[in-house]
Write a protein that holds these residues in place. Structure first.
Motif, mmCIF file in Angstrom:
data_model
loop_
_atom_site.group_PDB
_atom_site.id
_atom_site.type_symbol
_atom_site.label_atom_id
_atom_site.label_comp_id
_atom_site.label_asym_id
_atom_site.label_seq_id
_atom_site.Cartn_x
_atom_site.Cartn_y
_atom_site.Cartn_z
ATOM 1 N N GLN A 1 0.815 -1.209 0.000
ATOM 2 C CA GLN A 1 0.000 0.000 0.000
ATOM 3 C C GLN A 1 0.850 1.260 0.000
ATOM 4 N N SER A 2 1.991 1.217 0.699
ATOM 5 C CA SER A 2 2.829 2.404 0.830
ATOM 6 C C SER A 2 3.986 2.435 -0.156
ATOM 7 N N ARG A 3 4.230 1.309 -0.846
ATOM 8 C CA ARG A 3 5.444 1.208 -1.659
ATOM 9 C C ARG A 3 5.506 2.257 -2.755
ATOM 10 N N ARG A 4 4.420 2.425 -3.469
ATOM 11 C CA ARG A 4 4.424 3.370 -4.585
ATOM 12 C C ARG A 4 4.649 4.801 -4.106
ATOM 13 N N SER A 5 3.952 5.186 -3.044
ATOM 14 C CA SER A 5 4.124 6.555 -2.544
ATOM 15 C C SER A 5 5.494 6.737 -1.921
ATOM 16 N N ALA A 6 6.061 5.660 -1.325
ATOM 17 C CA ALA A 6 7.398 5.753 -0.738
ATOM 18 C C ALA A 6 8.439 6.003 -1.807
ATOM 19 N N ILE A 7 8.358 5.264 -2.908
ATOM 20 C CA ILE A 7 9.308 5.427 -4.003
ATOM 21 C C ILE A 7 9.198 6.834 -4.589
ATOM 22 N N ALA A 8 7.969 7.309 -4.758
ATOM 23 C CA ALA A 8 7.769 8.652 -5.313
ATOM 24 C C ALA A 8 8.297 9.727 -4.376
ATOM 25 N N ALA A 9 8.037 9.565 -3.060
ATOM 26 C CA ALA A 9 8.449 10.582 -2.085
ATOM 27 C C ALA A 9 9.960 10.659 -1.941
ATOM 28 N N ALA A 10 10.655 9.532 -2.136
ATOM 29 C CA ALA A 10 12.108 9.503 -1.965
ATOM 30 C C ALA A 10 12.852 9.978 -3.197
ATOM 31 N N ASN A 11 12.150 10.166 -4.292
ATOM 32 C CA ASN A 11 12.792 10.642 -5.516
ATOM 33 C C ASN A 11 13.275 12.071 -5.319
ATOM 34 N N VAL B 1 3.638 14.418 0.823
ATOM 35 C CA VAL B 1 2.483 14.470 1.727
ATOM 36 C C VAL B 1 1.715 13.154 1.696
ATOM 37 N N ILE B 2 1.516 12.581 0.516
ATOM 38 C CA ILE B 2 0.784 11.314 0.403
ATOM 39 C C ILE B 2 1.488 10.224 1.191
ATOM 40 N N PHE B 3 2.809 10.132 1.044
ATOM 41 C CA PHE B 3 3.548 9.125 1.802
ATOM 42 C C PHE B 3 3.390 9.340 3.298
ATOM 43 N N MET B 4 3.567 10.589 3.740
ATOM 44 C CA MET B 4 3.522 10.856 5.172
ATOM 45 C C MET B 4 2.131 10.644 5.735
ATOM 46 N N GLN B 5 1.111 10.972 4.978
ATOM 47 C CA GLN B 5 -0.256 10.714 5.433
ATOM 48 C C GLN B 5 -0.503 9.217 5.572
ATOM 49 N N ASN B 6 0.024 8.436 4.622
ATOM 50 C CA ASN B 6 -0.145 6.979 4.684
ATOM 51 C C ASN B 6 0.526 6.388 5.918
ATOM 52 N N ILE B 7 1.756 6.816 6.175
ATOM 53 C CA ILE B 7 2.516 6.191 7.258
ATOM 54 C C ILE B 7 2.066 6.672 8.636
ATOM 55 N N THR B 8 1.516 7.878 8.713
ATOM 56 C CA THR B 8 1.063 8.381 10.013
ATOM 57 C C THR B 8 -0.344 7.893 10.359
ATOM 58 N N ARG B 9 -1.006 7.226 9.436
ATOM 59 C CA ARG B 9 -2.336 6.673 9.726
ATOM 60 C C ARG B 9 -2.247 5.349 10.471
ATOM 61 N N ILE B 10 -1.053 4.761 10.490
ATOM 62 C CA ILE B 10 -0.872 3.468 11.163
ATOM 63 C C ILE B 10 -0.014 3.662 12.408
ATOM 64 N N GLU C 1 4.621 21.276 4.124
ATOM 65 C CA GLU C 1 6.058 21.004 4.189
ATOM 66 C C GLU C 1 6.472 20.704 5.634
ATOM 67 N N ILE C 2 5.981 21.506 6.560
ATOM 68 C CA ILE C 2 6.332 21.322 7.968
ATOM 69 C C ILE C 2 5.760 20.017 8.500
ATOM 70 N N PHE C 3 4.582 19.651 8.040
ATOM 71 C CA PHE C 3 3.986 18.365 8.418
ATOM 72 C C PHE C 3 4.911 17.209 8.033
ATOM 73 N N CYS C 4 5.440 17.253 6.816
ATOM 74 C CA CYS C 4 6.348 16.193 6.349
ATOM 75 C C CYS C 4 7.665 16.226 7.104
ATOM 76 N N SER D 1 9.112 13.389 9.685
ATOM 77 C CA SER D 1 10.364 12.732 9.289
ATOM 78 C C SER D 1 11.383 12.824 10.410
ATOM 79 N N LEU D 2 11.490 13.982 11.034
ATOM 80 C CA LEU D 2 12.385 14.145 12.178
ATOM 81 C C LEU D 2 11.995 13.187 13.297
ATOM 82 N N ARG D 3 10.702 13.132 13.580
ATOM 83 C CA ARG D 3 10.224 12.263 14.661
ATOM 84 C C ARG D 3 10.560 10.804 14.371
#
Length: 209
Positions: free
Chosen positions: A18-28, A37-46, A91-94, A98-100
């Motif tokens: 579920q997160s793989r596609r957004s993770a690859i896109a976010a790390a580019n 934002v999509i990646f961070m929203q996905n990972i912070t929902r769990i 931007e600050i949300f991401c 990420s820092l946390r």
């Protein structure tokens, strides 16, 4: 860059489908804000567990690319509440999450040996950024930032590899810790105040070579 910070095929396979596609896109390196934002929203929902964060380390590291700091700083210094009314808040949300995530992995000792120096080079500019704009970045945007950041510095300070990288920033680190201590003393949380005061005192007591 250390291999553990690259989004290799091995790292991708450990990220949920579920997160793989957004993770690859976010790390580019050319990722747009929406992809981060999509990646961070996905990972912070769990629920955030170390096992979830470990395979996401390359993405968290990529999101903390300091190249975006000047544009965000310029926006923060503009008129109005740009944190709430523009892309800056996203931007600050991401960045804050990420820092946390990275601080959690460092404190859990789940960062591979050899990666500390690269991580410090990305994290330290953002720690300075959050300190500079602490009056604007309030509430949940940078939650418990002093506790987390001081413990992060303390943890890295015990690692010889990271300590060598941090040595060139030691003056700025001491200033950062001094300001963190001053703000801590103004707070009302006595338990956290005592714990962090001890941590800061130990850091200043231990000379850095």
């Amino acid at each position: 860059m250390h291999q553990s910070l690259r989004l290799s095929d091995a790292a991708r396979s450990r990220i949920s489908l579920q997160s793989r596609r957004s993770a690859i896109a976010a790390a580019n390196p050319s990722a747009c804000l929406e992809e981060r934002v999509i990646f961070m929203q996905n990972i912070t929902r769990i629920p955030w567990t170390v096992d979830i964060l470990v395979p996401s380390l390359p993405v968290l590291y990529a999101i903390l690319d300091p190249v975006r700091i000047p544009s965000i700083s310029n926006a923060l210094e503009g008129p109005g509440d740009v944190v709430q009314d523009s892309h800056v808040g996203l931007e600050i949300f991401c960045v804050s999450n990420s820092l946390r995530g990275i601080l959690t992995l460092v404190r859990a000792k789940r960062v591979p040996f050899g990666a500390f120096s690269d991580i410090w080079k990305n994290v330290w500019p953002w720690l300075q950024f959050t300190e500079m704009y602490h009056e604007i970045l309030t509430g949940d945007l940078i939650a418990d930032r002093y506790i987390q950041q001081v413990l992060f510095i303390a943890t890295l300070g015990t690692n010889p590899e990271a300590e060598r990288t941090m040595a060139k920033d030691i003056v700025d680190i001491c200033i950062f810790l001094g300001r963190a201590w001053a703000r801590l003393l103004q707070g009302d949380d006595r338990d956290n105040k005592a714990a962090e005061t001890l941590t800061i005192g130990q850091l200043w007591k231990t000379p850095k070579k």
